[in-house]
Design a protein around this motif. Structure first.
Motif, PDB file in Angstrom:
ATOM      1  N   ALA A   1      46.314 -27.581   5.290  1.00  0.00           N
ATOM      2  CA  ALA A   1      46.442 -27.096   3.917  1.00  0.00           C
ATOM      3  C   ALA A   1      47.433 -25.992   3.946  1.00  0.00           C
ATOM      4  O   ALA A   1      47.172 -24.849   4.364  1.00  0.00           O
ATOM      5  CB  ALA A   1      45.106 -26.688   3.186  1.00  0.00           C
TER       6      ALA A   1
ATOM      7  N   LYS B   1      44.655 -31.837  -7.681  1.00  0.00           N
ATOM      8  CA  LYS B   1      43.259 -32.286  -8.246  1.00  0.00           C
ATOM      9  C   LYS B   1      43.009 -32.715  -9.665  1.00  0.00           C
ATOM     10  O   LYS B   1      42.435 -32.316 -10.502  1.00  0.00           O
ATOM     11  CB  LYS B   1      42.169 -31.251  -8.036  1.00  0.00           C
TER      12      LYS B   1
ATOM     13  N   GLN C   1      35.517 -21.498   5.657  1.00  0.00           N
ATOM     14  CA  GLN C   1      34.373 -22.047   4.813  1.00  0.00           C
ATOM     15  C   GLN C   1      33.124 -22.067   5.586  1.00  0.00           C
ATOM     16  O   GLN C   1      32.224 -22.646   4.738  1.00  0.00           O
ATOM     17  CB  GLN C   1      34.746 -23.254   3.799  1.00  0.00           C
TER      18      GLN C   1
ATOM     19  N   LYS D   1      48.907 -30.953   3.082  1.00  0.00           N
ATOM     20  CA  LYS D   1      48.416 -31.018   1.911  1.00  0.00           C
ATOM     21  C   LYS D   1      49.100 -29.730   1.157  1.00  0.00           C
ATOM     22  O   LYS D   1      49.078 -28.701   1.540  1.00  0.00           O
ATOM     23  CB  LYS D   1      47.126 -30.974   1.829  1.00  0.00           C
TER      24      LYS D   1
ATOM     25  N   VAL E   1      37.593 -37.300  -0.865  1.00  0.00           N
ATOM     26  CA  VAL E   1      37.479 -35.846  -0.460  1.00  0.00           C
ATOM     27  C   VAL E   1      36.221 -35.627  -0.365  1.00  0.00           C
ATOM     28  O   VAL E   1      35.406 -35.602  -1.524  1.00  0.00           O
ATOM     29  CB  VAL E   1      38.408 -35.011  -1.146  1.00  0.00           C
TER      30      VAL E   1
ATOM     31  N   ILE F   1      40.905 -31.217   6.757  1.00  0.00           N
ATOM     32  CA  ILE F   1      42.005 -30.487   6.229  1.00  0.00           C
ATOM     33  C   ILE F   1      41.673 -28.692   6.311  1.00  0.00           C
ATOM     34  O   ILE F   1      40.665 -28.457   6.190  1.00  0.00           O
ATOM     35  CB  ILE F   1      41.963 -30.658   4.637  1.00  0.00           C
ATOM     36  N   VAL F   2      42.762 -28.296   7.023  1.00  0.00           N
ATOM     37  CA  VAL F   2      42.388 -26.914   7.526  1.00  0.00           C
ATOM     38  C   VAL F   2      43.373 -26.112   7.093  1.00  0.00           C
ATOM     39  O   VAL F   2      44.612 -26.523   7.341  1.00  0.00           O
ATOM     40  CB  VAL F   2      42.280 -26.983   8.985  1.00  0.00           C
ATOM     41  N   GLY F   3      43.404 -24.939   6.286  1.00  0.00           N
ATOM     42  CA  GLY F   3      44.245 -24.002   5.817  1.00  0.00           C
ATOM     43  C   GLY F   3      44.299 -22.501   6.511  1.00  0.00           C
ATOM     44  O   GLY F   3      44.786 -22.591   7.821  1.00  0.00           O
ATOM     45  N   ARG F   4      43.552 -21.763   5.842  1.00  0.00           N
ATOM     46  CA  ARG F   4      43.412 -20.483   6.445  1.00  0.00           C
ATOM     47  C   ARG F   4      43.367 -20.082   8.144  1.00  0.00           C
ATOM     48  O   ARG F   4      43.817 -19.142   8.755  1.00  0.00           O
ATOM     49  CB  ARG F   4      42.527 -19.557   5.522  1.00  0.00           C
TER      50      ARG F   4
ATOM     51  N   ASP G   1      47.834 -31.977  -3.775  1.00  0.00           N
ATOM     52  CA  ASP G   1      46.745 -31.632  -4.076  1.00  0.00           C
ATOM     53  C   ASP G   1      46.757 -30.916  -5.417  1.00  0.00           C
ATOM     54  O   ASP G   1      46.731 -29.643  -5.222  1.00  0.00           O
ATOM     55  CB  ASP G   1      45.991 -30.846  -3.012  1.00  0.00           C
TER      56      ASP G   1
ATOM     57  N   PRO H   1      37.819 -30.862   3.645  1.00  0.00           N
ATOM     58  CA  PRO H   1      38.314 -29.367   3.937  1.00  0.00           C
ATOM     59  C   PRO H   1      37.057 -28.680   4.014  1.00  0.00           C
ATOM     60  O   PRO H   1      35.876 -29.159   3.960  1.00  0.00           O
ATOM     61  CB  PRO H   1      38.941 -29.308   2.503  1.00  0.00           C
TER      62      PRO H   1
ATOM     63  N   MET I   1      32.496 -31.466  -3.053  1.00  0.00           N
ATOM     64  CA  MET I   1      33.308 -30.064  -2.639  1.00  0.00           C
ATOM     65  C   MET I   1      32.779 -29.243  -1.824  1.00  0.00           C
ATOM     66  O   MET I   1      31.479 -29.272  -1.769  1.00  0.00           O
ATOM     67  CB  MET I   1      34.061 -29.433  -3.903  1.00  0.00           C
ATOM     68  N   SER I   2      33.615 -28.638  -1.120  1.00  0.00           N
ATOM     69  CA  SER I   2      32.848 -27.705   0.106  1.00  0.00           C
ATOM     70  C   SER I   2      32.165 -26.298  -0.465  1.00  0.00           C
ATOM     71  O   SER I   2      31.538 -25.992   0.432  1.00  0.00           O
ATOM     72  CB  SER I   2      34.033 -27.280   0.956  1.00  0.00           C
TER      73      SER I   2
ATOM     74  N   ASP J   1      48.535 -23.638   2.073  1.00  0.00           N
ATOM     75  CA  ASP J   1      48.640 -22.678   0.807  1.00  0.00           C
ATOM     76  C   ASP J   1      49.076 -21.235   1.196  1.00  0.00           C
ATOM     77  O   ASP J   1      48.759 -20.409   0.445  1.00  0.00           O
ATOM     78  CB  ASP J   1      46.861 -22.486   0.654  1.00  0.00           C
TER      79      ASP J   1
HETATM   80  P1  BMP Z   1      40.832 -23.443   3.996  1.00  0.00           P
HETATM   81  O1  BMP Z   1      40.858 -24.335   5.390  1.00  0.00           O
HETATM   82  O2  BMP Z   1      41.849 -22.315   4.027  1.00  0.00           O
HETATM   83  O3  BMP Z   1      39.459 -22.835   3.629  1.00  0.00           O
HETATM   84  O4  BMP Z   1      41.458 -24.052   2.970  1.00  0.00           O
HETATM   85  C1  BMP Z   1      40.966 -25.391   2.443  1.00  0.00           C
HETATM   86  C2  BMP Z   1      41.521 -26.190   1.548  1.00  0.00           C
HETATM   87  O5  BMP Z   1      41.107 -27.416   1.150  1.00  0.00           O
HETATM   88  C3  BMP Z   1      42.304 -25.553   0.208  1.00  0.00           C
HETATM   89  O6  BMP Z   1      43.557 -25.944   0.012  1.00  0.00           O
HETATM   90  C4  BMP Z   1      41.367 -25.879  -0.962  1.00  0.00           C
HETATM   91  O7  BMP Z   1      41.922 -26.167  -2.052  1.00  0.00           O
HETATM   92  C5  BMP Z   1      41.088 -27.441  -0.390  1.00  0.00           C
HETATM   93  N1  BMP Z   1      39.801 -28.060  -0.815  1.00  0.00           N
HETATM   94  C6  BMP Z   1      38.712 -27.191  -0.371  1.00  0.00           C
HETATM   95  O8  BMP Z   1      38.437 -26.308   0.339  1.00  0.00           O
HETATM   96  N2  BMP Z   1      37.459 -27.892  -0.708  1.00  0.00           N
HETATM   97  C7  BMP Z   1      37.315 -29.008  -1.324  1.00  0.00           C
HETATM   98  O9  BMP Z   1      36.075 -29.458  -1.462  1.00  0.00           O
HETATM   99  C8  BMP Z   1      38.537 -29.731  -1.657  1.00  0.00           C
HETATM  100  C9  BMP Z   1      39.658 -29.219  -1.323  1.00  0.00           C
HETATM  101  O10 BMP Z   1      40.510 -29.650  -1.559  1.00  0.00           O
END
Ligand code: BMP
Length: 239
Positions: A27, A91, A195, A59, A166, A211-214, A89, A190, A138-139, A29
């Motif tokens: 991700a 949404k 999270q 993403k 997702v 999907i991994v961002g930070r 993304d 994600p 969602m997460s 971001d």
């Molecule tokens: P991170 O690993 O930094 O927490 O990023 C998660 C990514 O996944 C972000 O881009 C967020 O928009 C996306 N995301 C999420 O965290 N939870 C969801 O349920 C759906 C997502 O798209």
């Protein structure tokens, strides 16, 4: 347990995944003041350059787009779209005609796929220029309204024939249930590390890609962070 990838859609994503033995989508971001556009774009390009053998896709959503603009995003796609699966993304949750126009635009930019919500209805009416993933869970813990509609959203995903869904990696129980109800849909998850979900947990529960961002983009050593996640994924896939 994550399924074998034989002939699964989307073909490009699964092909890259088989070649790289990875289930990791980054991700991207990264964000910042518009004055630093070129600098930020440069950081994105060098980060992807470093990670290119470990990840299968990228993403991109609002944080990066409002920071570097769609032209900047197009430069990233131009450079990496040939070898990585590029996901828009935003949404989407609009009327079908507007979603269709957005998908056409993403397709012209070179994106392979987009993420849309399903709760608004009508996704089945959209003529799709690119692959589509629907959000079904969602997460974040506040996503209660969505969660109450989980089974209806799974049904909507199936009826609309999206390529995948997702589901937050923090919701292992829902991943397992989605895998049972939609055995062949590709599940993107994600919510890993920052999270709270452990790396590869989503795969263990039946998901397909993380999907991994930070946890990567803000790590002192992004390559090591990505490698650690991919190794955990490989352990699960070998098991
Ligand atoms: P991170 O690993 O930094 O927490 O990023 C998660 C990514 O996944 C972000 O881009 C967020 O928009 C996306 N995301 C999420 O965290 N939870 C969801 O349920 C759906 C997502 O798209």
């Amino acid at each position: 347990m994550a399924q074998a990838p034989h002939n699964r859609a989307p073909e490009k994503l699964w092909k890259i995944s088989e070649d790289r033995r990875s289930r990791l989508i980054i991700a991207l971001d990264l964000h910042g003041s518009p004055d630093d556009k070129r600098l930020l774009l440069g950081r994105c390009l060098s980060l992807l350059d470093e990670l290119r053998d470990l990840i299968v896709g990228v993403k991109i959503g609002l944080p990066l787009s409002v920071s570097i603009g769609f032209d900047g995003v197009s430069e990233i796609i131009e450079r990496f779209g040939g070898e990585l699966y590029m996901i828009a993304d935003f949404k989407l949750s609009d009327i079908p005609e507007i979603i269709q126009v957005a998908l056409e635009g993403f397709g012209r930019m070179g994106f392979d796929a987009a993420i849309a919500h399903l709760f608004q209805g009508g996704i089945g009416e959209v003529k799709r220029a690119i692959d589509l993933f629907g959000v079904v869970a969602m997460s974040h813990p506040q996503a209660q309204l969505l969660q109450q509609s989980f089974h209806r959203l799974l049904h909507e995903a199936e009826a609309a024939e999206v390529e995948g869904v997702v589901i937050g990696a923090t919701r292992g129980d829902l991943i397992a249930e989605a895998r049972r109800v939609l055995p062949r849909k590709t599940i993107l998850s994600p919510g890993v590390i920052v999270q709270g979900a452990s790396p590869a947990h989503a795969l263990r529960m039946g998901g397909d890609f993380e999907i991994v961002g930070r946890a990567i983009t803000m790590a002192e050593n992004p390559i090591e962070a990505a490698r650690m996640i991919v190794e955990a994924e490989r352990d699960v896939l070998r098991a």
